[in-house]
Design an enzyme around this catalytic site. Structure first.
Site, PDB file in Angstrom:
ATOM      1  N   ALA A 162       0.774  -1.188   0.045  1.00  0.00           N
ATOM      2  CA  ALA A 162       0.103   0.053  -0.019  1.00  0.00           C
ATOM      3  C   ALA A 162       0.744   1.367   0.085  1.00  0.00           C
ATOM      4  O   ALA A 162       2.105   1.108   0.221  1.00  0.00           O
ATOM      5  CB  ALA A 162      -0.971  -0.189   1.232  1.00  0.00           C
ATOM      6  N   PHE A 163       0.320   2.392  -0.194  1.00  0.00           N
ATOM      7  CA  PHE A 163       1.149   3.679  -0.079  1.00  0.00           C
ATOM      8  C   PHE A 163       1.547   4.290   1.131  1.00  0.00           C
ATOM      9  O   PHE A 163       2.380   4.933   1.190  1.00  0.00           O
ATOM     10  CB  PHE A 163       0.197   4.824  -0.954  1.00  0.00           C
ATOM     11  N   LYS A 187       4.393  -5.548  -6.535  1.00  0.00           N
ATOM     12  CA  LYS A 187       3.368  -4.655  -7.071  1.00  0.00           C
ATOM     13  C   LYS A 187       3.234  -3.452  -6.153  1.00  0.00           C
ATOM     14  O   LYS A 187       2.483  -3.798  -5.112  1.00  0.00           O
ATOM     15  CB  LYS A 187       2.088  -5.030  -7.710  1.00  0.00           C
ATOM     16  N   GLY A 227      -2.064  -6.097 -10.612  1.00  0.00           N
ATOM     17  CA  GLY A 227      -1.831  -7.095  -9.454  1.00  0.00           C
ATOM     18  C   GLY A 227      -2.579  -8.300  -9.712  1.00  0.00           C
ATOM     19  O   GLY A 227      -2.204  -9.466  -9.350  1.00  0.00           O
ATOM     20  N   GLY A 243      -3.021  -3.935   2.537  1.00  0.00           N
ATOM     21  CA  GLY A 243      -4.056  -2.918   1.781  1.00  0.00           C
ATOM     22  C   GLY A 243      -5.600  -2.983   2.590  1.00  0.00           C
ATOM     23  O   GLY A 243      -5.578  -3.381   3.626  1.00  0.00           O
ATOM     24  N   THR A 245      -9.455  -3.966   3.297  1.00  0.00           N
ATOM     25  CA  THR A 245     -10.250  -5.266   3.569  1.00  0.00           C
ATOM     26  C   THR A 245     -10.931  -5.538   2.132  1.00  0.00           C
ATOM     27  O   THR A 245     -11.037  -6.549   1.759  1.00  0.00           O
ATOM     28  CB  THR A 245     -11.041  -5.058   4.664  1.00  0.00           C
ATOM     29  N   GLU A 265      -2.709  -8.788   5.221  1.00  0.00           N
ATOM     30  CA  GLU A 265      -2.412  -7.645   6.243  1.00  0.00           C
ATOM     31  C   GLU A 265      -3.563  -6.436   5.746  1.00  0.00           C
ATOM     32  O   GLU A 265      -2.922  -5.688   5.125  1.00  0.00           O
ATOM     33  CB  GLU A 265      -1.219  -7.248   6.461  1.00  0.00           C
ATOM     34  N   LEU A 266      -4.940  -6.510   6.369  1.00  0.00           N
ATOM     35  CA  LEU A 266      -5.789  -5.556   5.699  1.00  0.00           C
ATOM     36  C   LEU A 266      -6.147  -4.502   6.894  1.00  0.00           C
ATOM     37  O   LEU A 266      -5.070  -4.423   7.663  1.00  0.00           O
ATOM     38  CB  LEU A 266      -6.830  -6.296   5.411  1.00  0.00           C
ATOM     39  N   CYS A 299      -2.180   1.236   9.249  1.00  0.00           N
ATOM     40  CA  CYS A 299      -3.135   0.383   9.534  1.00  0.00           C
ATOM     41  C   CYS A 299      -3.422   0.250  11.001  1.00  0.00           C
ATOM     42  O   CYS A 299      -4.200   0.008  11.335  1.00  0.00           O
ATOM     43  CB  CYS A 299      -2.984  -1.141   8.971  1.00  0.00           C
ATOM     44  N   THR A 300      -2.290   0.660  11.787  1.00  0.00           N
ATOM     45  CA  THR A 300      -2.313   0.584  13.214  1.00  0.00           C
ATOM     46  C   THR A 300      -2.755   1.651  13.960  1.00  0.00           C
ATOM     47  O   THR A 300      -2.723   2.099  14.934  1.00  0.00           O
ATOM     48  CB  THR A 300      -0.862   0.143  13.778  1.00  0.00           C
TER      49      THR A 300
HETATM   50  C1  UN1 Z   1       1.137  -0.401   8.134  1.00  0.00           C
HETATM   51  O1  UN1 Z   1       0.200   0.647   8.397  1.00  0.00           O
HETATM   52  O2  UN1 Z   1       0.650  -1.045   7.184  1.00  0.00           O
HETATM   53  O3  UN1 Z   1       3.229  -0.777  13.609  1.00  0.00           O
HETATM   54  C2  UN1 Z   1       2.087  -0.911   8.967  1.00  0.00           C
HETATM   55  C3  UN1 Z   1       3.239   0.059  12.739  1.00  0.00           C
HETATM   56  C4  UN1 Z   1       4.481  -0.002  11.869  1.00  0.00           C
HETATM   57  C5  UN1 Z   1       3.922  -0.454  10.614  1.00  0.00           C
HETATM   58  C6  UN1 Z   1       2.505  -0.203  10.202  1.00  0.00           C
HETATM   59  N1  UN1 Z   1       5.540  -0.523  12.344  1.00  0.00           N
HETATM   60  O4  UN1 Z   1       2.687   1.219  13.124  1.00  0.00           O
END
Ligand code: UN1
Length: 513
Positions: A162-163, A187, A227, A243, A245, A265-266, A299-300
């Site tokens: 992802a970006f 990709k 992709g 990326g 969901t 890993e969504l 994503c976190t």
């Molecule tokens: C992500 O946002 O796809 O734990 C990865 C974290 C970073 C990785 C995030 N080490 O926030």
């Protein structure tokens, strides 16, 4: 430390501003349309990259599959040596690469450097691991027999990233895949294509210096159609995709249809539970960094604060107060905490989410909005917002990739907070702020957080590479990075060896001839 300007950084990385997409270093086999990469920082065109056509893709796959035959035969510790050299190159190039990440993606320079550090860390981890791809020996029930388990390279690994982490997520996959003896086809996000070219240039240099086939690391560029060439390709036994969901649902189904493996890993919808004993000195920076770091595009990222009613007002005021200190602007200027969103589409999604939250009855505590005027010409800079909301709001149930933080109350015991925390479809990261041992242990128990990551007295983002990274439910179930995540990049083989002169059958079965 040496200080480079942006032009110099682009030059060092071999992605110097270009207009025809041809001078992008070792970006082979690309003859498709041009993708233009505009910086969300200042709206300027950084460069253009050619996309991969179906014919280009075939050439990439030929190169990759041929390289696999060479690479899998190389002893794992020697593959580790290649990854060690790659990590050293990253140490040398941390500054220009961190700058490019910051400029192309928009995260703060500190976080850009942090992302490159994450690459260096996973390389170190992988180097050590290259001598520890151990299988087990297993007692056999038959006399004169032994059982054993071996881990073999799996083949070509397809990586979709992802970006928001345009370089680190690739390296979590490649550093492990390479020591495992796999080759990679990447990709990258079409929103950060120059980062992928820069990474490819670095590893291509290392491979060349070691007389290794370039097909060990390949990139393909373009949108989801590129992709799809990988997800439907039976020559790719493993697809690792990071990326949304929505994307993962399609990738997972497509790969499963052909019995490939996928590592997904969504999206996340990460919450921090703030209990009565929580230490505000830890809560405030933890929650604020979690919510506004990378402009809420991890994503976190922390999306929800679940606060005990007895401390609600105090915590709310402290967080709202801290938001008043935040500076938004050019992320390359280290005085600023928050840079832009990736593009104006993301800005519109952010604005729509705020409207939706209000329409559902949310109360705005810190007003959002788009910034304009000098320094904000790209139109991608937004104010981080705080909204008092209910967990049941439709918008709260969704991941919005933007700095919007929802506050909600819980009353009574920690179980109530855990139920709210788990009451969403996503299951990536979670945290509890408490000084009560029983609350912390309940949160970490089987009856506690249902997420892949559960923290105590730290926020939801910023995981170290040593642990397995990923989550449950709509987050996709995959684990990347540390711990034993390497096993997904290999195929497991169970061996039974008979060193006796007899042929006893298992389960005591008699078969006399
Ligand atoms: C992500 O946002 O796809 O734990 C990865 C974290 C970073 C990785 C995030 N080490 O926030």
């Amino acid at each position: 430390a040496q200080q480079f300007g942006m032009t110099e950084a682009l030059e060092i990385l071999g992605v110097k501003a270009i207009n025809d997409g041809t001078s992008t270093g070792s970006h082979h086999f690309s003859n498709g349309d041009l993708i233009e990469s505009y910086s969300p920082v200042d709206g300027q065109l950084i460069g253009k990259v050619r996309t991969t056509t179906a014919a280009d893709y075939e050439k990439v796959m030929e190169t990759a599959t041929a390289a696999f035959l060479t690479f899998r035969a190389m002893p794992a510790p020697q593959r580790g040596e290649i990854v060690r050299q790659f990590g050293n190159k990253l140490r040398e190039l941390k500054e220009p690469l961190g700058k490019l990440v910051s400029y192309e993606m928009g995260k703060s320079l500190q976080e850009g450097y942090g992302e490159v550090q994450e690459m260096i860390d996973i390389c170190d981890f992988a180097v050590g691991l290259s001598r520890q791809l151990n299988g087990q020996t297993i007692p056999s029930e038959r006399p004169g027999h032994v059982m054993r388990e071996q881990w073999h390279p799996i083949g070509v690994v397809g990586i979709i990233s992802a970006f928001n982490f345009p370089v680190a997520v690739w390296s979590w996959n490649t550093a492990l895949a390479w020591i495992c003896g796999d080759v990679c086809v990447w990709k990258a996000s079409e929103k950060a294509p120059l980062c992928s070219i820069a990474c490819q240039n670095i590893i291509a240099g290392v491979l060349k210096a070691n007389n290794l086939p370039e097909g060990i690391s390949c990139i393909i560029n373009g949108d989801y159609k590129v992709g799809e060439m990988m997800t439907t390709d039976t020559r790719i036994p493993l697809i690792s995709a990071t990326g949304s969901t929505r994307m993962g649902r399609i990738v997972g189904a497509t790969v499963a249809q052909r019995f490939g493996k996928s590592l997904l890993e969504l999206g996340g919808n990460n919450a921090i539970i703030i209990t009565p004993s929580a230490d505000l000195k830890v809560v405030v920076p933890g929650a604020v960094f979690g919510a506004v770091g990378t402009a809420g595009q991890r994503c976190t990222s922390t999306r929800r604060l679940i606060i005990h009613e007895s401390v609600y007002d105090k915590v709310r005021d402290a967080i709202v107060g801290a938001y008043g200190q935040l500076t938004i602007g050019n992320p390359l200027d280290q005085k600023n905490h928050i840079g832009p969103l990736i593009d104006t589409d993301a800005v519109n999604t952010y604005l729509a989410a705020i409207e939706k939250a209000k329409a559902e009855g949310g109360k705005v505590l810190v007003e959002g909005g788009v910034l304009s005027g000098a320094g904000y010409e790209s139109g991608c800079y937004v104010k981080p917002a705080i909204i008092e909301a209910e967990n049941s709001f439709e918008i709260v149930q969704h991941e919005t990739f933007a700095p919007i933080l929802y506050l909600m109350k819980y009353s009574g015991e920690v179980e109530h907070a855990i139920a709210l925390q788990n009451g969403v479809a996503q299951g990536l990261s979670s945290a509890i702020m408490t000084n009560e041992m029983k609350e912390a242990e309940k949160f970490l128990s089987f009856a506690g957080s249902d997420c892949g990551i559960a923290n105590v007295n730290i926020g939801t983002s910023g995981a170290e590479i040593g642990g397995a990274f990923g989550g449950e439910k709509e987050t996709g179930g995959g684990r990347e990075s540390g711990s034993d995540a390497w096993k997904v990049y290999m195929r497991r083989q169970t061996n039974t060896i008979n060193y006796s002169d007899q042929l006893p059958l298992a389960q005591g079965i008699k078969f006399d001839l």
